[in-house]
Scaffold this active site. Structure first.
Site, PDB file in Angstrom:
ATOM      1  N   GLN A  91      18.524 -21.817 -50.912  1.00  0.00           N
ATOM      2  CA  GLN A  91      19.918 -21.358 -50.924  1.00  0.00           C
ATOM      3  C   GLN A  91      20.136 -20.302 -49.837  1.00  0.00           C
ATOM      4  OE1 GLN A  91      22.444 -22.628 -52.961  1.00  0.00           O
ATOM      5  NE2 GLN A  91      23.780 -21.405 -51.662  1.00  0.00           N
ATOM      6  N   LYS A 110      24.027 -26.280 -59.335  1.00  0.00           N
ATOM      7  CA  LYS A 110      23.174 -27.350 -58.801  1.00  0.00           C
ATOM      8  C   LYS A 110      22.095 -27.730 -59.809  1.00  0.00           C
ATOM      9  CE  LYS A 110      24.136 -25.962 -54.069  1.00  0.00           C
ATOM     10  NZ  LYS A 110      23.739 -25.154 -52.904  1.00  0.00           N
ATOM     11  N   ASP A 148      19.137 -30.939 -48.027  1.00  0.00           N
ATOM     12  CA  ASP A 148      20.329 -30.372 -47.369  1.00  0.00           C
ATOM     13  C   ASP A 148      20.541 -30.981 -45.983  1.00  0.00           C
ATOM     14  OD1 ASP A 148      21.695 -28.656 -49.018  1.00  0.00           O
ATOM     15  OD2 ASP A 148      20.407 -26.936 -48.585  1.00  0.00           O
TER      16      ASP A 148
END
Ligand code: NDP
Length: 291
Positions: free
Chosen positions: A97, A53, A120
């Site tokens: 994460q 990422k 997200d």
């Protein structure tokens, strides 16, 4: 023989578009959008995901701001970091994460992220907006699936879409997006009584169950569009989807491979969400300044 939907190529197009949007943003506002990645602990897969990422964001000109915390980090320490990132104007997007170590409540920490920085799309605010047809930030994998359906030329209005899997990350937001696009949505899960019959009724079949080759050739109607979100490790270490690709490709009208289907779209959509988040924060600051 079906059309193979090339997720790598579609993702490359999205990244090129995002790179251009980043430069437009820099020209207009004099700062780069920034993506903060927060990684707690030593999970090897998480380290690989976050590395990818970060690299991908830098490739499109997004500044990567990385925070790595030890496995014994307390929930209070993580909450403090998220609060600091929420208040930092250089941070456009925050990516916590998951999974986090057991002493930390991942849902509670996700909920702390400023919804305007929630790239997200997992905070209760953005999840709620999605259910209500509002304009929040949308989770990356479901957004990627919708883009693949668009590129494949799927006619969504009135189509019967079957989603297998009901997670917060994939299945639920995807069902909401398909419903908003006027599909008739059938939502299946591990307690569904007759999965094969439900799947055979699908014009659009999305597999997001995390079960290798769950969907076989007998479960797919001829000409259906099949999107395979599953990424499972086979005994030989190779990636295998939730769909028996070799069998289903003979029947489906279009199908995504694994790897090279949905996977590359997820990161591309994360980058796209980061630029979108940066724009929304500028608009919110300008609106606040006018009050
Ligand atoms: P979860 O494990 O959170 O959810 C799986 C869902 O599938 C659950 O709703 C479960 O039902 C359902 N399910 C499990 N087994 C069956 C079955 N035999 N029949 C019907 N439904 C079943 O997984 P995620 O949603 O997070 O991920 C799904 C898959 O997608 C995984 O392989 C994951 O690795 C992959 N993935 C890929 C991404 C990418 O970028 N390509 C991104 C995110 C995920 P129930 O709710 O009843 O338990």
């Amino acid at each position: 023989m079906s059309q193979i939907i090339d997720g790598k190529a579609v993702a490359a197009d999205v990244r090129a578009r995002v790179a251009a949007e980043v430069e437009e943003f820099v020209a207009a506002h004099g700062v780069r959008p920034g993506l903060a990645t927060v990684l707690v602990g030593d999970d090897p897969a998480s380290h690989v995901y976050v590395r990818n990422k970060r690299r991908s964001s830098e490739e499109v000109g997004i500044a990567s701001i990385h925070h790595e915390l030890p496995a014994e980090t307390s929930q209070e320490e993580l909450a403090e970091l998220i609060t600091t990132l929420n208040e930092d104007d250089a941070v456009s997007g925050i990516l916590l994460q998951l999974p986090v170590p057991p002493q930390i409540d991942g849902d509670a920490m996700t909920a702390l992220v400023d919804p305007l920085k929630d790239v997200d799309g997992l905070t209760p605010v953005n999840a709620g907006l999605l259910m209500q047809g509002g304009d929040g930030l949308v989770p990356c994998t479901p957004r990627g699936v919708m883009e693949l359906l668009r590129v494949a030329g799927a006619e969504l209005r009135g189509a019967r879409a079957v989603v297998v899997g009901r997670s917060k990350l994939v299945g639920k937001p995807l069902a909401a997006l398909l419903l908003a696009a006027d599909c008739t949505v059938i939502h299946c899960h591990s307690r569904t009584r007759d999965l094969a019959t439900e799947c055979r009724g699908a014009d659009i079949l999305i597999a997001a169950a995390g079960q290798p080759k769950l969907i076989n050739g007998d479960m797919v109607r001829e000409g259906a569009i099949v999107i395979d979100v599953g990424t499972n490790r086979g005994d030989d270490g190779k990636l295998v989807g939730d769909v028996d690709f070799e069998a289903v490709k003979e029947i489906a009208g279009a199908i995504t491979p694994v790897p090279g289907g949905v996977g590359p779209m997820t990161i591309a959509m994360l980058l796209s969400n980061t630029v979108e988040a940066a724009r929304r924060q500028v608009a919110a600051r300008e609106a606040a300044a006018q009050r």
